[in-house]
Design a protein around this motif. Structure first.
Motif, PDB file in Angstrom:
ATOM      1  N   MET A   1       0.833  -1.166   0.000  1.00 46.97           N
ATOM      2  CA  MET A   1       0.000   0.000   0.000  1.00 46.97           C
ATOM      3  C   MET A   1       0.885   1.240   0.000  1.00 46.97           C
ATOM      4  O   MET A   1       1.700   1.437   0.875  1.00 46.97           O
ATOM      5  N   SER A   2       0.719   2.067  -0.994  1.00 55.84           N
ATOM      6  CA  SER A   2       1.531   3.277  -1.075  1.00 55.84           C
ATOM      7  C   SER A   2       0.868   4.404  -0.299  1.00 55.84           C
ATOM      8  O   SER A   2      -0.344   4.477  -0.196  1.00 55.84           O
ATOM      9  N   HIS A   3       1.710   5.258   0.267  1.00 56.99           N
ATOM     10  CA  HIS A   3       1.178   6.402   1.001  1.00 56.99           C
ATOM     11  C   HIS A   3       0.964   7.540   0.010  1.00 56.99           C
ATOM     12  O   HIS A   3       1.807   7.807  -0.830  1.00 56.99           O
ATOM     13  N   SER A   4      -0.162   8.198   0.122  1.00 59.29           N
ATOM     14  CA  SER A   4      -0.470   9.272  -0.817  1.00 59.29           C
ATOM     15  C   SER A   4      -0.546  10.606  -0.098  1.00 59.29           C
ATOM     16  O   SER A   4      -0.371  10.702   1.107  1.00 59.29           O
ATOM     17  N   ILE A   5      -0.910  11.598  -0.846  1.00 60.46           N
ATOM     18  CA  ILE A   5      -0.991  12.966  -0.344  1.00 60.46           C
ATOM     19  C   ILE A   5      -2.309  13.244   0.363  1.00 60.46           C
ATOM     20  O   ILE A   5      -2.463  14.288   0.965  1.00 60.46           O
ATOM     21  N   SER A   6      -3.245  12.309   0.310  1.00 59.84           N
ATOM     22  CA  SER A   6      -4.582  12.632   0.795  1.00 59.84           C
ATOM     23  C   SER A   6      -5.392  11.384   1.112  1.00 59.84           C
ATOM     24  O   SER A   6      -5.299  10.381   0.402  1.00 59.84           O
ATOM     25  N   LEU A   8      -8.389  11.201   0.434  1.00 58.56           N
ATOM     26  CA  LEU A   8      -9.231  11.054  -0.754  1.00 58.56           C
ATOM     27  C   LEU A   8      -8.555  10.172  -1.805  1.00 58.56           C
ATOM     28  O   LEU A   8      -9.197   9.302  -2.394  1.00 58.56           O
ATOM     29  N   ILE A   9      -7.266  10.381  -2.025  1.00 61.67           N
ATOM     30  CA  ILE A   9      -6.540   9.557  -2.995  1.00 61.67           C
ATOM     31  C   ILE A   9      -6.497   8.115  -2.506  1.00 61.67           C
ATOM     32  O   ILE A   9      -6.720   7.177  -3.283  1.00 61.67           O
ATOM     33  N   ASP A  10      -6.234   7.922  -1.223  1.00 62.85           N
ATOM     34  CA  ASP A  10      -6.241   6.560  -0.667  1.00 62.85           C
ATOM     35  C   ASP A  10      -7.609   5.909  -0.849  1.00 62.85           C
ATOM     36  O   ASP A  10      -7.711   4.739  -1.204  1.00 62.85           O
TER      37      ASP A  10
END
Length: 170
Positions: A1-6, A8-10
């Motif tokens: 699982m990649s960490h995102s900026i938000s 919402l993106i997750d």
């Protein structure tokens, strides 16, 4: 699982739930009754920069999120799937990039063809979000379809039509 900026993106990537612990797949599975009567999912499927008065937990569309949609084909494809869910709810479908009425579209059963209501706000949000999330062709085809059908097969108010016309201009 990649960490995102938000969050919402997750959520859009299917890696995290919304504020009600629903995944995007859960929302995509809702039937027409729930799509009509639940009011706090549309802000997650179609984010815009302004806060929702109906869902204070909804994430806002930021420049960073817009960039993520611009750069990530999968995010745009998933938002098109969200569009397809809402199109079915409204008695519409996509044929390529065009949005067209399904045979069962009828003013008697499709509340958005009436003079007003919360679905008109949802439609404005969808058009605007698609435009801001780098899907202007889908924003324009949905916009054209709802304006055309709403004024020829329905009794949509001039005020709603004006909002729809302007939804992709900011």
């Amino acid at each position: 699982m990649s960490h995102s900026i938000s969050p919402l993106i997750d959520f859009y990537r299917g890696e995290a739930p919304d504020h009600q612990e629903r995944t995007i797949d859960d929302i995509w599975q809702l039937d027409a009754f729930w799509l009509e009567h639940i009011h706090d999912y549309i802000q997650w499927l179609f984010p815009i920069p302004e806060a929702s008065r109906f869902n204070t937990f909804a994430p806002l569309l930021t420049d960073g999120i817009c960039e993520a949609f611009a750069e990530d084909t999968a995010l745009r494809e998933r938002q098109r799937h969200s569009l397809d869910v809402m199109l079915r709810f409204y008695g519409l479908t996509r044929e390529g990039q065009a949005v067209v009425a399904l045979p069962e579209l009828d003013i008697a059963t499709h509340i958005w063809l009436k003079a007003g209501g919360h679905n008109h706000l949802r439609i404005s949000r969808i058009i605007r979000s698609l435009h801001l999330c780098h899907q202007p062709e889908f924003a324009a085809s949905f916009q054209q379809a709802v304006i055309s059908l709403g004024t020829t097969q329905g009794i949509v108010s001039a005020q709603s039509v004006a909002y729809w016309r302007n939804a992709n201009r900011h």
